[in-house]
Scaffold this active site. Structure first.
Site, mmCIF file in Angstrom:
data_model
loop_
_atom_site.group_PDB
_atom_site.id
_atom_site.type_symbol
_atom_site.label_atom_id
_atom_site.label_comp_id
_atom_site.label_asym_id
_atom_site.label_seq_id
_atom_site.Cartn_x
_atom_site.Cartn_y
_atom_site.Cartn_z
ATOM 1 N N TRP A 1 0.804 -1.230 0.000
ATOM 2 C CA TRP A 1 0.000 0.000 0.000
ATOM 3 C C TRP A 1 0.831 1.271 0.000
ATOM 4 C CZ3 TRP A 1 1.949 2.163 4.273
ATOM 5 C CH2 TRP A 1 2.368 1.316 5.311
ATOM 6 N N PRO B 1 -2.907 -5.881 -5.880
ATOM 7 C CA PRO B 1 -2.449 -4.769 -5.042
ATOM 8 C C PRO B 1 -2.859 -5.002 -3.592
ATOM 9 C CG PRO B 1 -4.484 -4.162 -6.166
ATOM 10 C CD PRO B 1 -4.180 -5.591 -6.575
ATOM 11 N N GLU C 1 11.017 -8.405 -3.011
ATOM 12 C CA GLU C 1 11.580 -7.211 -2.350
ATOM 13 C C GLU C 1 10.867 -7.091 -1.007
ATOM 14 O OE1 GLU C 1 14.071 -5.922 -3.662
ATOM 15 O OE2 GLU C 1 13.892 -6.597 -5.735
ATOM 16 N N CYS D 1 10.282 1.551 1.769
ATOM 17 C CA CYS D 1 11.186 0.410 1.966
ATOM 18 C C CYS D 1 12.629 0.868 2.133
ATOM 19 C CB CYS D 1 11.052 -0.592 0.835
ATOM 20 S SG CYS D 1 11.425 0.062 -0.773
HETATM 21 P P1 NDP Z 1 2.452 -7.330 3.378
HETATM 22 O O1 NDP Z 1 3.544 -8.289 3.165
HETATM 23 O O2 NDP Z 1 1.479 -7.572 4.441
HETATM 24 O O3 NDP Z 1 1.576 -7.189 2.037
HETATM 25 C C1 NDP Z 1 2.151 -7.030 0.769
HETATM 26 C C2 NDP Z 1 1.223 -7.603 -0.285
HETATM 27 O O4 NDP Z 1 1.153 -9.027 -0.099
HETATM 28 C C3 NDP Z 1 -0.219 -7.092 -0.191
HETATM 29 O O5 NDP Z 1 -0.768 -6.981 -1.473
HETATM 30 C C4 NDP Z 1 -0.895 -8.216 0.590
HETATM 31 O O6 NDP Z 1 -2.278 -8.282 0.424
HETATM 32 C C5 NDP Z 1 -0.207 -9.418 -0.033
HETATM 33 N N1 NDP Z 1 -0.344 -10.650 0.737
HETATM 34 C C6 NDP Z 1 -0.564 -10.799 2.066
HETATM 35 N N2 NDP Z 1 -0.628 -12.105 2.373
HETATM 36 C C7 NDP Z 1 -0.456 -12.804 1.220
HETATM 37 C C8 NDP Z 1 -0.413 -14.181 0.889
HETATM 38 N N3 NDP Z 1 -0.553 -15.127 1.803
HETATM 39 N N4 NDP Z 1 -0.215 -14.538 -0.401
HETATM 40 C C9 NDP Z 1 -0.066 -13.601 -1.354
HETATM 41 N N5 NDP Z 1 -0.086 -12.263 -1.107
HETATM 42 C C10 NDP Z 1 -0.270 -11.865 0.168
HETATM 43 O O7 NDP Z 1 3.165 -5.930 3.522
HETATM 44 P P2 NDP Z 1 2.482 -4.510 3.704
HETATM 45 O O8 NDP Z 1 1.485 -4.294 2.650
HETATM 46 O O9 NDP Z 1 2.028 -4.389 5.098
HETATM 47 O O10 NDP Z 1 3.710 -3.528 3.388
HETATM 48 C C11 NDP Z 1 4.619 -3.206 4.350
HETATM 49 C C12 NDP Z 1 5.853 -4.065 4.232
HETATM 50 O O11 NDP Z 1 6.351 -4.057 2.906
HETATM 51 C C13 NDP Z 1 6.964 -3.574 5.088
HETATM 52 O O12 NDP Z 1 7.433 -4.637 5.873
HETATM 53 C C14 NDP Z 1 8.055 -3.115 4.119
HETATM 54 O O13 NDP Z 1 9.346 -3.319 4.554
HETATM 55 C C15 NDP Z 1 7.763 -3.884 2.905
HETATM 56 N N6 NDP Z 1 8.145 -3.156 1.699
HETATM 57 C C16 NDP Z 1 9.275 -3.520 1.035
HETATM 58 C C17 NDP Z 1 9.693 -2.860 -0.088
HETATM 59 C C18 NDP Z 1 10.916 -3.280 -0.841
HETATM 60 O O14 NDP Z 1 11.084 -2.906 -2.005
HETATM 61 N N7 NDP Z 1 11.818 -4.041 -0.247
HETATM 62 C C19 NDP Z 1 8.910 -1.711 -0.604
HETATM 63 C C20 NDP Z 1 7.740 -1.425 0.166
HETATM 64 C C21 NDP Z 1 7.383 -2.137 1.264
HETATM 65 P P3 NDP Z 1 -3.288 -7.659 1.515
HETATM 66 O O15 NDP Z 1 -3.140 -6.187 1.404
HETATM 67 O O16 NDP Z 1 -4.601 -8.116 1.092
HETATM 68 O O17 NDP Z 1 -2.884 -8.199 2.844
#
Ligand code: NDP
Length: 464
Positions: A131, A156, A230, A264
């Protein structure tokens, strides 16, 4: 599901109907059926259609930026930067596709034999995004996936579906054939397994938490599905005693508090050499105090709310733990319910000093506006502290001495590293890479995107 503006909880952004596992299954199947026609489309046609998508985005920058601010909460100016970043990555990838093409130049092996490498498309890719950058993260995955002849399903974050929806309108208006890409808005915990388990799946590009990312890797197991993950970070910005104070302070404030720290590559640990420590803390706090917190569409605001109730709770918990463990609160720490009459998920930019390596604030990813400053005895100690993390995403060093900078760039265990630039600086030509628990698989973006989204074929020809 009803979604509200994180910076004005009385403002309803919209209602969304969430997809069920059957919808997820259908999306994968349809993208698979669309694959062979799209893959056989000449690359110049794919480049042209995707170019039109980016032109649409370019022509509607404000509309996209406003949508990002409404559903994510970040200040409008930051949303405008996100749109520019999406355009930068997208255009770079299309230029790469023009330049690199699908077949490399042939090599003459001897009088009779030539050899060349082909970069063939693979099939259906699953693009899972968080998000915090609801537009840029999708664009930087989607454009290279499609231009190299693959089809895709985009999943997303469930709470930021509207920017993705706008992008999909642009894809449709640009004439992208049906089902080349499908959007699935649903709870990851409910539809994720269906998407990942689909037999047509050939690759996953994921951005999100380490917990979810590694769970997906485990689920994929030994299937022939390529992965680009990532994940989390705890990025260190190191300031040595000879650093330029003004630029290191400005960079640290920007990298720690843009996106309210939900970035991130945000700086989440500041490590300062002893001789510079007091002076840095003083100037840093002065600069942080100039940030104007409030709702994202308010033109005076340059520091927005955190994204959700959950992110606010995480920040409150981090503040409590830091106080309990003896860190010194230098600024902020309050979490007002309202600002200028608008209720939102507000957390003041919060700075702790005297953070030691045994404290939670030093090691735990917060993904919010709470930053700790740690003293280092000398350069070696600063490098050791920077490397003391399970994560290895993006680090920086500020020093006037090139020799020390070189030692830092070599000795640091992370995928992206900067000298006299903040941790979040990047260019579209360069890859995003996480070491340790920050990443798995091939890097994202930049000049290597073709490697992830194509499979290679070694082709030999014998000419009589
Ligand atoms: P999440 O890992 O909770 O969610 C990321 C995505 O994965 C969302 O679309 C989520 O859907 C989806 N998801 C959740 N569970 C599953 C599953 N079992 N199978 C497939 N997809 C799934 O992270 P956040 O959205 O809370 O983002 C924050 C995190 O992202 C932080 O820890 C940050 O460090 C990391 N991040 C890393 C970046 C990088 O480039 N390294 C960049 C940006 C963020 P849903 O929303 O429905 O739960």
């Amino acid at each position: 599901m009803r979604l509200k503006n994180p910076g004005n909880l009385d403002e309803i952004v919209g209602d969304v109907t969430l997809a069920c596992p059957e919808d997820a299954q259908n999306a994968m199947t349809l993208s698979n059926e669309a694959y062979s026609d799209w893959a056989s489309e000449p690359i110049k046609n794919r480049i042209q259609i995707l170019g039109l998508v980016l032109d649409q985005l370019d022509g509607e920058k404000e509309k996209f930026a406003k949508c990002i601010t409404l559903e994510n909460g970040k200040p409008f100016a930051e949303s405008c930067s996100e749109v520019e970043s999406a355009l930068g990555d997208g255009r770079f990838q299309l230029d790469q596709a023009k330049k690199l093409q699908v077949h490399d130049q042939h090599t003459q092996i001897n009088d009779a034999i030539t050899a060349e490498v082909w970069h063939d498309s693979i099939g259906v890719f699953l693009l899972i995004t968080p998000w915090n950058f609801p537009l840029a993260t999708i664009v930087r995955k989607l454009i290279p996936a499609l231009v190299w002849g693959n089809t895709a399903v985009v999943k997303p974050a469930q709470q930021t579906p509207f920017t993705a929806g706008l992008l999909f309108k642009s894809l449709e208006m640009a004439g992208l054939p049906d089902n080349v890409v499908n959007l699935v808005v649903g709870k990851g915990s409910e539809i994720g397994d269906t998407l990942v388990d689909h037999s047509a799946l050939k690759g996953i590009s994921f951005t999100g938490s380490t917990e979810v990312g590694t769970g997906i890797c485990r689920r994929v197991g030994d299937r022939n599905v390529r992965l680009q993950m990532e994940m989390g970070g705890k990025n260190a910005l190191v300031i040595l005693k000879d650093a330029d104070l003004k630029s290191s302070v400005e960079s640290a404030v920007s990298a720690a508090f843009t996106c309210s720290g939900q970035w991130c590559t945000a700086t989440s640990r500041i490590i300062v050499e002893d001789d510079m420590y007091e002076q840095f803390c003083q100037e840093f706090v002065k600069k942080v105090s100039e940030l104007k917190m409030g709702s994202g569409m308010d033109p005076d605001v340059n520091f927005g709310p955190v994204f959700s109730f959950r992110q606010k709770e995480i920040a409150i918990d981090a503040i409590k733990k830091a106080k309990k463990e003896g860190a010194r609160l230098l600024y902020g720490g309050n979490t007002p319910e309202t600002i200028k009459g608008k209720s939102g998920h507000f957390v003041e930019p919060t700075v702790f000093g005297e953070v030691t390596e045994s404290m939670h604030l030093f090691s735990e990813e917060i993904f919010g506006p709470v930053i700790g400053i740690t003293r280092a005895k000398d350069f070696q100690d600063a490098l050791r502290l920077a490397n003391k993390s399970q994560y290895g995403l993006s680090f920086s060093v500020f020093t006037a001495k090139k020799e020390l900078a070189d030692q830092f760039l070599e000795g640091v265990a992370c995928g992206m590293v900067h000298h006299n630039l903040h941790t979040a600086y990047r260019h579209p030509a360069m890859p995003i890479i996480g070491w340790k628990e920050s990443g798995r698989g091939l890097p994202e973006c930049g000049q290597f995107a073709r490697d992830f989204f194509t499979q290679k074929k070694a082709v030999y020809r014998y000419c009589q």
